[in-house]
Enzyme design. Structure first.
Site, PDB file in Angstrom:
ATOM      1  N   GLU A  49       0.858  -1.186   0.000  1.00 42.33           N
ATOM      2  CA  GLU A  49       0.000   0.000   0.000  1.00 42.33           C
ATOM      3  C   GLU A  49       0.894   1.236   0.000  1.00 42.33           C
ATOM      4  O   GLU A  49       1.584   1.516   0.989  1.00 42.33           O
ATOM      5  CB  GLU A  49      -0.912   0.018   1.218  1.00 42.33           C
ATOM      6  CG  GLU A  49      -1.790   1.260   1.300  1.00 42.33           C
ATOM      7  CD  GLU A  49      -2.563   1.362   2.604  1.00 42.33           C
ATOM      8  OE1 GLU A  49      -2.857   2.516   3.025  1.00 42.33           O
ATOM      9  OE2 GLU A  49      -2.861   0.321   3.216  1.00 42.33           O
ATOM     10  N   ARG A  53       0.726  10.367   0.984  1.00 45.19           N
ATOM     11  CA  ARG A  53       1.120  11.366   1.988  1.00 45.19           C
ATOM     12  C   ARG A  53       2.247  12.265   1.523  1.00 45.19           C
ATOM     13  O   ARG A  53       2.520  13.291   2.139  1.00 45.19           O
ATOM     14  CB  ARG A  53       1.516  10.661   3.291  1.00 45.19           C
ATOM     15  CG  ARG A  53       0.376   9.875   3.922  1.00 45.19           C
ATOM     16  CD  ARG A  53       0.826   9.097   5.138  1.00 45.19           C
ATOM     17  NE  ARG A  53      -0.237   8.234   5.644  1.00 45.19           N
ATOM     18  CZ  ARG A  53      -0.099   7.377   6.642  1.00 45.19           C
ATOM     19  NH1 ARG A  53       1.069   7.268   7.265  1.00 45.19           N
ATOM     20  NH2 ARG A  53      -1.112   6.629   7.026  1.00 45.19           N
ATOM     21  N   LYS A 137     -11.341  -1.172   6.119  1.00 43.26           N
ATOM     22  CA  LYS A 137     -10.162  -0.889   6.928  1.00 43.26           C
ATOM     23  C   LYS A 137     -10.656  -0.392   8.283  1.00 43.26           C
ATOM     24  O   LYS A 137     -11.601   0.409   8.354  1.00 43.26           O
ATOM     25  CB  LYS A 137      -9.325   0.192   6.238  1.00 43.26           C
ATOM     26  CG  LYS A 137      -8.178   0.755   7.075  1.00 43.26           C
ATOM     27  CD  LYS A 137      -7.438   1.817   6.267  1.00 43.26           C
ATOM     28  CE  LYS A 137      -6.353   2.487   7.084  1.00 43.26           C
ATOM     29  NZ  LYS A 137      -5.547   3.425   6.278  1.00 43.26           N
TER      30      LYS A 137
END
Length: 219
Positions: A49, A53, A137
Site C-alpha cells: 500500500e 502522503r 479498513k
C-alpha cells in the site's frame, strides 16, 4: 441505490489471500521506491500500500506497476474522488481510504479499482454497509478499540471483514489475525525509518520474514 458488485468484493478477498500483512508505505525519496519494495517482496510480502502522503506516492505506484507486475500495488490515504481518479490512472489495483464520505463510497461503486474504506465507528460501518460494502479498513485500530472492538462488531455484522491498521506492532498483529472477521493487517513496522535512511534493505527483508514466520505464514 446502487450496490457494490461481487467483482469488487472478490478482488479484495484475492488481495488478502496473497498474504496477511500489507505494509503501509510512505515514500520520502523516489530513489527508495524500488529497493524498499524489493526488500519487502524478498521478505515474503505480496501486496504493497503506497500512501499519497507525499508527492512521490503517485509516481511510485506507476513505477511499481511497470516493474513489479507480479505483486499487488495499491494506493492509501485516498480521501477525495479526484485522488481516486489519479490512482486509477496510475494503475493502482486497490484503494484504501482512512475514513468514509458518501461521495468517495459512491465513486467506489463504479470504479474498476476496488475500495477498502476506512471506518472507526459502527455508524461509519453502517454507511458503507448500506451501499454493499462488507470489507473495511479499521483505523486507527489501536485507538479505536483494538481486537475487542472488532469482536464486538462481529455480533451485529457477522458478514463483515476488516483490515485493521494503525498502531499495530509485531507483538499485537497475531491478536488481530486470530479473529474470524479479520482478513489481514496493515502496518508501518515493516518499514522502519532508520533502516530506510541507512539503505539497510537486508534488515527490512529480515524483519519482514521474521514477522511472517512469527505469524505462522512462512516456514
Amino acid at each position: 441505490m446502487q450496490q457494490l458488485s461481487e467483482v469488487h468484493r472478490n478482488r479484495i478477498h484475492a488481495l488478502f489471500h496473497s498474504g496477511p500483512l500489507i505494509p503501509v508505505i510512505t515514500i520520502e525519496h523516489p530513489d527508495q521506491v524500488l529497493p524498499l519494495c524489493q526488500a519487502l517482496v524478498d521478505g515474503g510480502i505480496r501486496a504493497l500500500e503506497i500512501t499519497l502522503r507525499t508527492e512521490y506516492g503517485l509516481p511510485a505506484i506507476e513505477r511499481l506497476r511497470a516493474t513489479m507486475p507480479e505483486i499487488w500495488v495499491g494506493a492509501g490515504t485516498v480521501v477525495t474522488r479526484a485522488q481516486y481518479r489519479e490512482v486509477e490512472s496510475a494503475g493502482a489495483q486497490f484503494v484504501v481510504s482512512p475514513g468514509v464520505t458518501e461521495p468517495l463510497l459512491d465513486f467506489g461503486l463504479t470504479s474498476s479499482v476496488p475500495l477498502l474504506p476506512g471506518i472507526a465507528t459502527v455508524s461509519e460501518l453502517m454507511l458503507g454497509y448500506s451501499m454493499g460494502y462488507r470489507e473495511f479498513k479499521f483505523f486507527p485500530a489501536s485507538v479505536a478499540g483494538g481486537p475487542d472492538a472488532l469482536q464486538a462488531f462481529a455480533g451485529p455484522f457477522p458478514d463483515v471483514s476488516f483490515c485493521p491498521t494503525g498502531g499495530i506492532r509485531p507483538d499485537t498483529a497475531a491478536d488481530y489475525l486470530a479473529l474470524d472477521n479479520v482478513l489481514g493487517v496493515g502496518g508501518t513496522w515493516l518499514t522502519p525509518s532508520d533502516a530506510i535512511a541507512a539503505g539497510d534493505w537486508r534488515a527490512i527483508s529480515k524483519l519482514t520474514r521474521d514477522s511472517l514466520v512469527s505469524l505462522g505464514r512462512l516456514t
